[in-house]
Enzyme design. Sequence first.
Site, short mmCIF file in Angstrom:
data_model
loop_
_atom_site.label_atom_id
_atom_site.label_comp_id
_atom_site.label_asym_id
_atom_site.label_seq_id
_atom_site.Cartn_x
_atom_site.Cartn_y
_atom_site.Cartn_z
CD GLU A 109 -2.73 1.17 2.52
OE1 GLU A 109 -3.55 2.11 2.64
OE2 GLU A 109 -2.57 0.29 3.38
CB CYS A 126 -1.82 6.78 1.80
SG CYS A 126 -2.99 5.74 2.68
#
Length: 318
Positions: free
Chosen positions: A243, A277
């Site tokens: 990720e 993010c």
Amino acid sequence: MTAAKLHIKAGLPPVSVYSPFDGTLIGSIDTTEASDVDELIACARRGAELSRNLPRHKRASILEGAAQLIERRCDAFAETIVREAGKTIVQARKEVSRCVNTLKLSAEEAKRNAGEIIPFDAFAGSEQRQGWFTREPLGIITAITPYNDPLNLVAHKLGPAIAGGNAVLLKPSNLTPFSAVNLVDALLEAGLPRDVITIAHGDRELVTALITSRDVRMVSFTGGFATGEAISRAAGLKKLAMELGGNAPVIVMNDCNFDKAVEGCVSGAFWAAGQNCIGAQRILVQAALYERFRDAFVAGTKNSRPAIRCAATPMSAR
């Protein structure tokens, strides 16, 4: 703190953890040398056997129990996030609630993620045939987590791994280790066998040792692209879950709910000081709405008033 036992050489200097808000020392962590990785792996092997033999209902019960403990202790968990990550108390409480949800979802998956029966009657002559498969534990998973969501992103790693019957070698960020320790403590209190999760605090050499070990069957990493690429090159033939953030746009159209669009964009842009993010990095506004949206976005930004509350009691992770 009493999280999963570590294997640490005597005399290894601890790493100090400072508040990013005001720079005060909030605690220290003992670190593990790369040369100790064989001991960590031995611990994880025992944990993998214990985890594999936990029935699915027991895995679900442990995850649900940990979620309930964290929910009841929301303020304490949020306070730790505030102290080590510098988030506002409002943001920290929301992260705690997301962690609770992550563990509860993992508990549900633990009960139903067993396998599937597949009919073969899509092919002539196979009407009376069927196949089946089961989902089996991988074994040992190395999980590496960042500083920006120090509780929920650890739950993202641990919840599914436990649901699947695996053991985890957890390497949290040295900047924010205490939320991870607290989460593991909650899982242990809920009945997880101690060796199923082993926390290791350390440097790049330790991480390299943890990801390159042939006993590790999967590496799960959340962080920057360059680091993720380096891990992918070094890990070898393993499953990888990466990720690595993104470049998140928001599109605002003329028929939007205007107030909610403004509120969402302000929050998306400045939540956790932008250290997110999925934070809004570009806002594309339909021309007819642009000036109105721009003015409201600026006003909403100016009205944002973070309130940080820090406690002074030192913490330590062993």
